[in-house]
Design a protein around this motif. Structure first.
Motif, PDB file in Angstrom:
ATOM      1  N   ARG A  61      39.077  31.919  49.835  1.00 53.16           N
ATOM      2  CA  ARG A  61      38.921  30.632  49.148  1.00 53.16           C
ATOM      3  C   ARG A  61      38.042  30.763  47.897  1.00 53.16           C
ATOM      4  NH1 ARG A  61      36.307  27.254  53.566  1.00 53.16           N
ATOM      5  NH2 ARG A  61      36.256  25.645  51.925  1.00 53.16           N
ATOM      6  N   VAL A  62      37.703  31.993  47.552  1.00 52.56           N
ATOM      7  CA  VAL A  62      36.859  32.258  46.380  1.00 52.56           C
ATOM      8  C   VAL A  62      37.709  32.862  45.272  1.00 52.56           C
ATOM      9  CG1 VAL A  62      34.843  33.494  45.504  1.00 52.56           C
ATOM     10  CG2 VAL A  62      34.857  32.654  47.874  1.00 52.56           C
ATOM     11  N   HIS A  63      37.567  32.301  44.064  1.00 52.03           N
ATOM     12  CA  HIS A  63      38.287  32.824  42.895  1.00 52.03           C
ATOM     13  C   HIS A  63      37.280  33.378  41.895  1.00 52.03           C
ATOM     14  CE1 HIS A  63      42.412  31.373  43.758  1.00 52.03           C
ATOM     15  NE2 HIS A  63      41.750  30.524  44.529  1.00 52.03           N
ATOM     16  N   PHE A  64      37.554  34.603  41.459  1.00 54.67           N
ATOM     17  CA  PHE A  64      36.661  35.308  40.540  1.00 54.67           C
ATOM     18  C   PHE A  64      37.213  35.293  39.117  1.00 54.67           C
ATOM     19  CE2 PHE A  64      35.449  36.984  44.630  1.00 54.67           C
ATOM     20  CZ  PHE A  64      34.094  37.249  44.508  1.00 54.67           C
ATOM     21  N   PHE A  65      36.336  34.978  38.171  1.00 58.59           N
ATOM     22  CA  PHE A  65      36.645  35.076  36.745  1.00 58.59           C
ATOM     23  C   PHE A  65      35.620  35.988  36.090  1.00 58.59           C
ATOM     24  CE2 PHE A  65      38.937  31.355  38.002  1.00 58.59           C
ATOM     25  CZ  PHE A  65      40.057  31.339  37.178  1.00 58.59           C
ATOM     26  N   LEU A  84      34.547  44.878  38.832  1.00 63.22           N
ATOM     27  CA  LEU A  84      34.714  43.878  39.883  1.00 63.22           C
ATOM     28  C   LEU A  84      35.765  44.328  40.889  1.00 63.22           C
ATOM     29  CD1 LEU A  84      34.429  40.998  41.140  1.00 63.22           C
ATOM     30  CD2 LEU A  84      36.161  40.259  39.469  1.00 63.22           C
ATOM     31  N   ARG A  85      36.881  44.786  40.374  1.00 61.53           N
ATOM     32  CA  ARG A  85      37.980  45.201  41.259  1.00 61.53           C
ATOM     33  C   ARG A  85      37.569  46.395  42.122  1.00 61.53           C
ATOM     34  NH1 ARG A  85      42.758  47.400  37.997  1.00 61.53           N
ATOM     35  NH2 ARG A  85      41.313  49.165  37.941  1.00 61.53           N
ATOM     36  N   ASP A  86      36.975  47.415  41.484  1.00 58.08           N
ATOM     37  CA  ASP A  86      36.675  48.651  42.208  1.00 58.08           C
ATOM     38  C   ASP A  86      35.557  48.486  43.228  1.00 58.08           C
ATOM     39  OD1 ASP A  86      38.616  49.755  40.626  1.00 58.08           O
ATOM     40  OD2 ASP A  86      37.257  51.010  39.434  1.00 58.08           O
ATOM     41  N   HIS A  87      34.557  47.662  42.909  1.00 64.97           N
ATOM     42  CA  HIS A  87      33.370  47.588  43.752  1.00 64.97           C
ATOM     43  C   HIS A  87      33.343  46.397  44.703  1.00 64.97           C
ATOM     44  CE1 HIS A  87      31.008  50.940  42.068  1.00 64.97           C
ATOM     45  NE2 HIS A  87      31.731  50.703  40.993  1.00 64.97           N
ATOM     46  N   LEU A  88      34.224  45.429  44.503  1.00 63.27           N
ATOM     47  CA  LEU A  88      34.209  44.268  45.398  1.00 63.27           C
ATOM     48  C   LEU A  88      35.597  43.890  45.892  1.00 63.27           C
ATOM     49  CD1 LEU A  88      32.580  42.076  46.812  1.00 63.27           C
ATOM     50  CD2 LEU A  88      32.779  40.675  44.737  1.00 63.27           C
ATOM     51  N   ARG A  94      41.127  45.680  51.191  1.00 59.05           N
ATOM     52  CA  ARG A  94      41.515  46.754  52.099  1.00 59.05           C
ATOM     53  C   ARG A  94      41.357  46.320  53.553  1.00 59.05           C
ATOM     54  NH1 ARG A  94      38.200  50.835  49.974  1.00 59.05           N
ATOM     55  NH2 ARG A  94      39.581  51.184  48.205  1.00 59.05           N
ATOM     56  N   GLU A  95      40.394  45.445  53.788  1.00 61.85           N
ATOM     57  CA  GLU A  95      40.141  44.944  55.142  1.00 61.85           C
ATOM     58  C   GLU A  95      40.794  43.587  55.380  1.00 61.85           C
ATOM     59  OE1 GLU A  95      35.916  44.846  55.329  1.00 61.85           O
ATOM     60  OE2 GLU A  95      35.676  47.018  55.053  1.00 61.85           O
ATOM     61  N   GLY A  96      41.608  43.150  54.427  1.00 65.85           N
ATOM     62  CA  GLY A  96      42.271  41.862  54.566  1.00 65.85           C
ATOM     63  C   GLY A  96      41.370  40.677  54.304  1.00 65.85           C
ATOM     64  N   GLY A  97      40.205  40.938  53.678  1.00 64.21           N
ATOM     65  CA  GLY A  97      39.229  39.878  53.463  1.00 64.21           C
ATOM     66  C   GLY A  97      39.532  38.968  52.301  1.00 64.21           C
ATOM     67  N   SER A  99      42.661  38.155  48.987  1.00 65.38           N
ATOM     68  CA  SER A  99      43.879  38.501  48.252  1.00 65.38           C
ATOM     69  C   SER A  99      43.487  39.012  46.871  1.00 65.38           C
ATOM     70  CB  SER A  99      44.772  37.266  48.103  1.00 65.38           C
ATOM     71  OG  SER A  99      45.794  37.522  47.157  1.00 65.38           O
ATOM     72  N   PRO A 100      44.020  40.150  46.430  1.00 64.04           N
ATOM     73  CA  PRO A 100      43.695  40.649  45.091  1.00 64.04           C
ATOM     74  C   PRO A 100      43.982  39.633  43.992  1.00 64.04           C
ATOM     75  CG  PRO A 100      44.826  42.346  46.351  1.00 64.04           C
ATOM     76  CD  PRO A 100      44.898  41.079  47.167  1.00 64.04           C
ATOM     77  N   GLU A 101      44.911  38.701  44.258  1.00 64.79           N
ATOM     78  CA  GLU A 101      45.251  37.682  43.264  1.00 64.79           C
ATOM     79  C   GLU A 101      44.128  36.667  43.062  1.00 64.79           C
ATOM     80  OE1 GLU A 101      47.521  38.731  45.602  1.00 64.79           O
ATOM     81  OE2 GLU A 101      48.521  39.932  44.055  1.00 64.79           O
ATOM     82  N   ASN A 102      43.121  36.690  43.912  1.00 68.01           N
ATOM     83  CA  ASN A 102      41.980  35.790  43.737  1.00 68.01           C
ATOM     84  C   ASN A 102      41.029  36.256  42.645  1.00 68.01           C
ATOM     85  OD1 ASN A 102      43.065  34.571  46.075  1.00 68.01           O
ATOM     86  ND2 ASN A 102      41.023  33.993  46.791  1.00 68.01           N
ATOM     87  N   ALA A 103      41.208  37.468  42.168  1.00 69.50           N
ATOM     88  CA  ALA A 103      40.405  37.983  41.054  1.00 69.50           C
ATOM     89  C   ALA A 103      41.254  37.893  39.794  1.00 69.50           C
ATOM     90  CB  ALA A 103      39.979  39.419  41.315  1.00 69.50           C
TER      91      ALA A 103
END
Length: 234
Positions: A61-65, A84-88, A94-97, A99-103
């Motif tokens: 439910r968190v969106h990153f900009f 951001l992508r590599d470290h968070l 990877r653990e299903g925590g 969606s990559p689309e939230n970044a």
């Protein structure tokens, strides 16, 4: 309300900042369906990301900009989004925590005059055209994002994302959230760490200093703001 948290151990300080951010995300998620957080790049921020990914919360439910970005592709070594992508994001995904689309990356488009900022504004508009939380890291001169002291970037009236070809800090070509966009946030976290930032911390603490001369002071305009620093008050 502004709070200053001091800790001589920089690594411990950044861990505390990360946990504070995650608690603020939980608080925001308690009242909003989704939350927008904007983040910068930098070595200190990487350490914050590394701790954040160990925290349990509803990341989907968190969106990153991206607060600011060099005008480079998202896979470039200098890309803030890549950090951001590599470290968070990737470790969480990877653990299903999450969606990559939230970044949401800023996609450089050299074929249009705005370099892609209008398209990035469209993405933010679909999520309310606001930030709920911003993470900032001060430069040696007190700049945050790509808003620089006594420079047109910090006084640009545009509400959204801006681009420049004359950044005082190399490289000259940069994108940044505008001052007014940063001020949409309810919550702000500012990092001022390292000996080279001592003067920036002094300027931040000078109540007579306008935001135009020390952009980091924009944090004093937010409802809920915390500075994490390894400097003692002078």
């Amino acid at each position: 309300m502004l709070t200053i948290i001091k800790e001589k151990d920089t690594d411990l300080l950044l861990q505390r900042a990360a946990r504070h951010l995650c608690q603020k995300l939980r608080d925001a998620l308690a009242v909003h369906a989704t939350v927008n957080i904007a983040v910068p790049g930098g070595r200190s921020v990487v350490k914050v990301f590394d701790t954040m990914r160990t925290e349990s919360l509803d990341w989907n439910r968190v969106h990153f900009f991206i607060i600011d970005e060099r005008l480079v592709p998202i896979d470039h070594p200098d890309s803030n989004f890549k950090l951001l992508r590599d470290h968070l994001i990737t470790p969480l995904a990877r653990e299903g925590g999450i969606s990559p689309e939230n970044a949401h990356p800023f996609i450089l488009d050299t074929t249009v005059p705005d370099r892609g900022t209008l398209a990035y504004e469209d993405v933010l508009a679909r999520l309310g055209f606001r930030y709920d939380i911003i993470l900032l890291s001060s430069g040696e001169d007190g700049h945050v994002g790509a808003l620089f002291p006594d420079h047109h970037s910090v006084t640009d009236p545009h509400h959204g994302f801006i681009v420049m070809d004359d950044s005082p800090k190399p490289p000259p070509e940069r994108m940044s959230s505008s001052l007014s966009l940063m001020l949409t946030a309810q919550t702000g976290v500012l990092l001022i760490t390292g000996e080279a930032k001592r003067e920036a911390f002094r300027k931040f603490g000078d109540a007579s200093m306008p935001v135009s001369a020390c952009p980091a002071r924009l944090l004093t305009c937010l409802k809920d703001a915390v500075v994490f620093t390894d400097h003692a008050q002078e």
